[in-house]
Design an enzyme around this catalytic site. Sequence first.
Site, PDB file in Angstrom:
ATOM      1  CB  THR A 162      -0.911   0.011   1.239  1.00  0.00           C
ATOM      2  OG1 THR A 162      -1.883  -1.013   1.101  1.00  0.00           O
ATOM      3  CG2 THR A 162      -1.631   1.348   1.385  1.00  0.00           C
ATOM      4  CD  GLU A 199       6.531  -6.063  -0.181  1.00  0.00           C
ATOM      5  OE1 GLU A 199       6.058  -6.728  -1.126  1.00  0.00           O
ATOM      6  OE2 GLU A 199       5.889  -5.801   0.857  1.00  0.00           O
TER       7      GLU A 199
END
Lengths: 220, 205
Positions: free
Chosen positions: A1, A87
């Site tokens: 998010t 990530e």
Amino acid sequence: TLLGFFATDAPVAVEAVQQILREAVDKSFNAISIDGDTSTNDTIAFLANGASGGPEIDVSSPAYEELKQSVTGIAQKLSQLVVRDGEGATKFVTIRVRGAATEADAKLVAATISNSALVKTAFFGEDANWGRILCAIGYSGAIVNPKATSVSFVPADQTESLRLLVLGEPQNVDEERASEILSHDEFGLDVDLGSGNHETVSWTCDFSYEYVRINADYRS
Amino acid sequence: RRFVATMPDKTKYIAKSGTYPKGFLINGVSSGVKAKGALDLTMLVSEKPCNAAAVFTKNAFQAAPVRVSRETLQQTKGQGIQCLVVNSGCANAVTGSGGVQDARLITALADKAVLGRGDGGLPSTLVMSTGVIGQRLKMDKISSGVMKAIEGLGSSHEHWMRGAKAICTTDTFPKVVSQEFSVNGQTYRIAGLAKGAGMINPNLA
């Protein structure tokens, strides 16, 4: 998010706050992708409290453009930090699409490359697999003329670009030079569609094993 | 060929200092929603009412805080906003009408605690959440976290960094950018915080 906010002590009219935020976000957060998934919670806010005084800045003020540039600059820096922190990301890639028939086409091509899992795994593997890049351009849905399209890798140090495809013709790629460019944490990809004069810039990262490990173990 | 994901050094992207806008106070605390006492709640408070706007995800399943913050901006026409509460332990997404009530409760709680406003007035707090999807917020922890955050509000670089850290989820570093700019001889400051590392392909409007 993605979450974020900007706060300024400049006195800014509500309409100007809205307009500046919209334009700044289009050139920053709406131009990044890490994994192609759009969250249910993404929000960016902009608050102006006027604590520094001075005349209110509205959309017709001479100061409006300057403020918009400042907010856009901050938004681009923040959005790039998000990509750098993707990530598992080991590469930061700037994708510039030029020569598009429309701005929408430019964005479509940039977004399709940014979101291609195969392009991104090739970035991770430091593999100059430009066939995957062309494949993504071709299925993007934008107006693409293969015989007018050129693609290059751009080194982060802005030394000479490595031309992969010129006007639809594959170049004799120096694989050593390609590997050298892709071995860096940061590099660029330049796509010239040769179909118009619209352009855009977007930012993406690679896909690594780490991405799978992180998301296999995180319920969100 | 075997691949190893060697992460580049990202500490160079962490702001060591900053120039922050006047009249804004911020803090990041641990509310207990995240385990092990990790920072998970940020509050930004303006000493003066702000003109404000926000852009939100175009995902059809918009989380409760998205719906409530949009509602707040519509009701207030973007005027009189003074607080922002962000929690990072629980996304309060796909939580139905209960989640919307929780998000409204945070707005009301901050309005009352910071501004002394009771029920019935226009809201002046925006809310954001990130973290685990499909779980209700632990409102007792959020409530005490809001009070704790208010107690430690400040305007130093350290306060802004705590605010940035408390909105992180899988991020590996806090993201803060600030700068000063001059317009017609008047100097202003602007600062921005962001979080995001995964589920990132924004389509904000």
